[in-house]
Design a protein around this motif. Structure first.
Motif, PDB file in Angstrom:
ATOM      1  N   GLU A   1       0.813  -1.206   0.000  1.00  0.00           N
ATOM      2  CA  GLU A   1       0.000   0.000   0.000  1.00  0.00           C
ATOM      3  C   GLU A   1       0.858   1.272   0.000  1.00  0.00           C
ATOM      4  N   ARG A   2       1.845   1.266   0.888  1.00  0.00           N
ATOM      5  CA  ARG A   2       2.663   2.483   1.017  1.00  0.00           C
ATOM      6  C   ARG A   2       3.526   2.725  -0.213  1.00  0.00           C
ATOM      7  N   LEU A   3       4.118   1.660  -0.742  1.00  0.00           N
ATOM      8  CA  LEU A   3       4.962   1.838  -1.925  1.00  0.00           C
ATOM      9  C   LEU A   3       4.108   2.207  -3.147  1.00  0.00           C
ATOM     10  N   LYS A   4       2.916   1.634  -3.200  1.00  0.00           N
ATOM     11  CA  LYS A   4       2.014   1.960  -4.310  1.00  0.00           C
ATOM     12  C   LYS A   4       1.655   3.449  -4.286  1.00  0.00           C
ATOM     13  N   ASN A   5       1.320   3.939  -3.091  1.00  0.00           N
ATOM     14  CA  ASN A   5       0.972   5.362  -2.960  1.00  0.00           C
ATOM     15  C   ASN A   5       2.131   6.252  -3.379  1.00  0.00           C
ATOM     16  N   GLU A   6       3.326   5.910  -2.917  1.00  0.00           N
ATOM     17  CA  GLU A   6       4.513   6.711  -3.253  1.00  0.00           C
ATOM     18  C   GLU A   6       4.753   6.723  -4.761  1.00  0.00           C
ATOM     19  N   MET A   7       4.659   5.551  -5.372  1.00  0.00           N
ATOM     20  CA  MET A   7       4.905   5.444  -6.824  1.00  0.00           C
ATOM     21  C   MET A   7       3.835   6.213  -7.600  1.00  0.00           C
ATOM     22  N   ASN A   8       2.583   6.020  -7.216  1.00  0.00           N
ATOM     23  CA  ASN A   8       1.490   6.702  -7.913  1.00  0.00           C
ATOM     24  C   ASN A   8       1.609   8.219  -7.816  1.00  0.00           C
ATOM     25  N   ARG A   9       2.045   8.676  -6.641  1.00  0.00           N
ATOM     26  CA  ARG A   9       2.235  10.101  -6.431  1.00  0.00           C
ATOM     27  C   ARG A   9       3.226  10.683  -7.450  1.00  0.00           C
ATOM     28  N   GLN A  10       4.165   9.835  -7.852  1.00  0.00           N
ATOM     29  CA  GLN A  10       5.176  10.266  -8.825  1.00  0.00           C
ATOM     30  C   GLN A  10       4.776   9.914 -10.256  1.00  0.00           C
ATOM     31  N   GLY A  11       3.533   9.454 -10.416  1.00  0.00           N
ATOM     32  CA  GLY A  11       3.053   9.066 -11.751  1.00  0.00           C
ATOM     33  C   GLY A  11       3.716   7.792 -12.240  1.00  0.00           C
ATOM     34  N   LYS A  12       4.198   6.963 -11.300  1.00  0.00           N
ATOM     35  CA  LYS A  12       4.875   5.719 -11.658  1.00  0.00           C
ATOM     36  C   LYS A  12       4.075   4.525 -11.145  1.00  0.00           C
ATOM     37  N   GLU A  13       4.485   3.326 -11.586  1.00  0.00           N
ATOM     38  CA  GLU A  13       3.663   2.155 -11.275  1.00  0.00           C
ATOM     39  C   GLU A  13       4.370   1.127 -10.402  1.00  0.00           C
ATOM     40  N   LEU A  14       3.580   0.556  -9.485  1.00  0.00           N
ATOM     41  CA  LEU A  14       4.062  -0.573  -8.692  1.00  0.00           C
ATOM     42  C   LEU A  14       3.284  -1.824  -9.090  1.00  0.00           C
ATOM     43  N   PHE A  15       4.016  -2.922  -9.290  1.00  0.00           N
ATOM     44  CA  PHE A  15       3.384  -4.209  -9.598  1.00  0.00           C
ATOM     45  C   PHE A  15       3.774  -5.208  -8.518  1.00  0.00           C
ATOM     46  N   TYR A  16       2.856  -6.098  -8.195  1.00  0.00           N
ATOM     47  CA  TYR A  16       3.193  -7.215  -7.311  1.00  0.00           C
ATOM     48  C   TYR A  16       2.326  -8.398  -7.686  1.00  0.00           C
ATOM     49  N   PRO A  17       2.828  -9.606  -7.458  1.00  0.00           N
ATOM     50  CA  PRO A  17       2.039 -10.781  -7.812  1.00  0.00           C
ATOM     51  C   PRO A  17       0.916 -10.984  -6.802  1.00  0.00           C
ATOM     52  N   SER A  18      -0.116 -11.724  -7.197  1.00  0.00           N
ATOM     53  CA  SER A  18      -1.159 -12.041  -6.220  1.00  0.00           C
ATOM     54  C   SER A  18      -0.534 -12.940  -5.158  1.00  0.00           C
ATOM     55  N   HIS A  19      -1.227 -13.034  -4.040  1.00  0.00           N
ATOM     56  CA  HIS A  19      -0.654 -13.656  -2.848  1.00  0.00           C
ATOM     57  C   HIS A  19       0.018 -15.017  -3.114  1.00  0.00           C
ATOM     58  N   SER A  20      -0.693 -15.897  -3.820  1.00  0.00           N
ATOM     59  CA  SER A  20      -0.169 -17.262  -4.002  1.00  0.00           C
ATOM     60  C   SER A  20       1.041 -17.298  -4.936  1.00  0.00           C
ATOM     61  N   LEU A  21       1.254 -16.236  -5.690  1.00  0.00           N
ATOM     62  CA  LEU A  21       2.429 -16.203  -6.566  1.00  0.00           C
ATOM     63  C   LEU A  21       3.596 -15.437  -5.934  1.00  0.00           C
ATOM     64  N   CYS A  22       3.340 -14.816  -4.761  1.00  0.00           N
ATOM     65  CA  CYS A  22       4.426 -14.140  -4.023  1.00  0.00           C
ATOM     66  C   CYS A  22       5.280 -15.173  -3.309  1.00  0.00           C
ATOM     67  N   THR A  23       4.606 -16.112  -2.623  1.00  0.00           N
ATOM     68  CA  THR A  23       5.352 -17.127  -1.884  1.00  0.00           C
ATOM     69  C   THR A  23       5.780 -18.228  -2.865  1.00  0.00           C
ATOM     70  N   ASP A  24       6.632 -19.146  -2.398  1.00  0.00           N
ATOM     71  CA  ASP A  24       7.228 -20.129  -3.304  1.00  0.00           C
ATOM     72  C   ASP A  24       6.184 -20.942  -4.051  1.00  0.00           C
ATOM     73  N   ASN A  25       6.392 -21.053  -5.355  1.00  0.00           N
ATOM     74  CA  ASN A  25       5.475 -21.801  -6.215  1.00  0.00           C
ATOM     75  C   ASN A  25       6.229 -22.222  -7.467  1.00  0.00           C
ATOM     76  N   ALA A  26       5.633 -23.100  -8.260  1.00  0.00           N
ATOM     77  CA  ALA A  26       6.351 -23.589  -9.449  1.00  0.00           C
ATOM     78  C   ALA A  26       5.897 -22.891 -10.730  1.00  0.00           C
ATOM     79  N   ALA A  27       4.776 -22.146 -10.675  1.00  0.00           N
ATOM     80  CA  ALA A  27       4.352 -21.402 -11.874  1.00  0.00           C
ATOM     81  C   ALA A  27       5.436 -20.386 -12.227  1.00  0.00           C
ATOM     82  N   MET A  28       6.028 -19.769 -11.193  1.00  0.00           N
ATOM     83  CA  MET A  28       7.081 -18.787 -11.455  1.00  0.00           C
ATOM     84  C   MET A  28       8.342 -19.460 -12.018  1.00  0.00           C
ATOM     85  N   ILE A  29       8.546 -20.721 -11.672  1.00  0.00           N
ATOM     86  CA  ILE A  29       9.714 -21.465 -12.191  1.00  0.00           C
ATOM     87  C   ILE A  29       9.493 -21.771 -13.679  1.00  0.00           C
TER      88      ILE A  29
END
Ligand code: KG4
Ligand code: ZN
Length: 357
Positions: free
Chosen positions: A282-310
């Motif tokens: 939330e905080r990094l998104k707000n900071e980036m948006n304030r600068q007209g820039k974008e933050l991306f993050y994976p959905s929860h199940s793709l943040c923690t270890d998984n094989a789809a990312m492999i």
């Protein structure tokens, strides 16, 4: 031309995982068998238990991944597996199985860097996302700020000098007797607390480099708790969690934004288990948006270890050198030799992002 189907296999830590991904984007299955219940009573991952559980679980997990994707090994075009970094005994299980499958099926074997895969997890869900970008990699084993110039081109700007971000969350939660893994629990409790209640140190926030240090913060939390106990004062756990979490995140956000300025990019991606943290997002998104820039993050199940990312990382590994980009069907001849791992490939527990996989 058909889609390129990659079977991904991940066993670097305490999740036994297999997935089938089409063209590095479309997830046909993503099976994760968490070993958390076997490690919980030790409040951390026990390497030997992890290896033994991987041996037990990897066969059924691969079978389930194929079944869920409604494919057989005959439909698969390549096998991607984590070669490092991670626990050596755990890595060897996945690598051994992947080699066996590749040998039996004559499919190409693609070795993958686990950290690169965490970064590339962002590309699974955000098809328009393109480098250059800054990646903040925050997991149970790693904390790094990375400049991704292009696919396969990384510059590690800074790393942790001691504890990884997730490790700090886990250790503080263990000390407070909150449970395991600590990150999600602290995240939940912090939402109910005041992040300014206790002023913990923001280690290395003013240093000119991009390195991090978290062991001092952990000690500060321990000292605070024993001081309060000595005074007979009750500890407000949500306030403590919120204040600790803010101290971790403040430094991460500050250094990430400095890297964004220095490298003159307009995109940041979060990667690794701690990327699931609500306040960080939330905080990094707000900071980036304030600068007209974008933050991306994976959905929860793709943040923690998984094989789809492999599987996704395996796809980009093949594609960044293997032109023309569209490979479909069982056309293994189109794989460039140097992108395919030899059958004597070994696990590399300290594999770095800039090493050749
Ligand atoms: O990426 P990951 O699944 O495993 C490694 O490759 O290390 O990350 C696991 C770590 C654990 O330390 C866990 O406590 C932390 O990610 N974590 C979180 C959250 N969810 C998971 N940390 C902070 N906030 C969260 N919501
Ligand atoms: Zn990980």
């Amino acid at each position: 031309m058909g889609e390129m189907l990659i079977l991904g296999i991940e066993t670097s830590c305490d999740e036994t995982a297999a997935a089938v991904v089409a063209d590095g984007k479309r997830i046909l299955s993503n099976v994760v068998a968490s070993q958390v219940e076997w490690h919980r009573k030790f409040s951390g991952v026990v390497p030997e238990i992890a290896s033994r559980k991987h041996v037990e679980l990897i066969g059924p997990v691969i079978e389930e991944a194929l079944l869920e994707a409604n494919v057989t090994l005959d439909d698969i075009d390549a096998i991607a597996v984590t070669r490092g970094p991670g626990l050596v005994g755990a890595l060897l299980v996945g690598l051994g199985v992947a080699k066996g499958l590749a040998y039996a099926t004559k499919l190409p074997l693609i070795c993958v860097n686990h950290i690169e895969a965490h970064i590339l997890a962002n590309f699974l869900e955000h098809p328009k996302l393109k480098p250059p970008l800054i990646a903040l990699v925050v997991s149970g084993g790693h904390t790094a700020l990375v400049y991704m110039k292009d696919f396969g081109k990384y510059e590690v700007l800074g790393e942790t000098l001691d504890d990884a971000a997730g490790e700090a969350f886990d250790k503080v939660a263990k000390f407070l007797g909150l449970g395991y893994p600590g990150g999600p629990i602290v995240d939940e409790l912090a939402a109910k607390g005041d992040s300014e209640a206790i002023n913990f140190p923001r280690a290395m926030i003013k240093t000119k480099n991009y390195d991090f240090s978290l062991s001092g913060l952990k000690t500060a939390v321990l000292n605070y708790v024993s001081q309060q106990r000595d005074k007979g004062k009750e500890i407000d756990i949500p306030d403590l969690c919120a204040s600790f979490q803010a101290a971790v995140i403040d430094v991460q956000i500050y250094k990430t934004l400095r890297a964004v300025r220095e490298k003159d990019v307009n995109k940041v991606v979060l990667a690794g288990g701690v990327a699931a943290n609500k306040s960080l997002r939330e905080r990094l998104k707000n900071e980036m948006n304030r600068q007209g820039k974008e933050l991306f993050y994976p959905s929860h199940s793709l943040c923690t270890d998984n094989a789809a990312m492999i599987a996704c990382a395996g796809y980009y590994r093949v594609h960044r050198s293997c032109l023309p980009p569209a490979i479909g069907g069982r056309q293994t001849g189109e794989f460039k030799e140097e992108r395919v791992c030899p059958l004597d490939a070994n696990a590399e527990p300290n594999l770095s992002l800039i090493d050749e996989v």
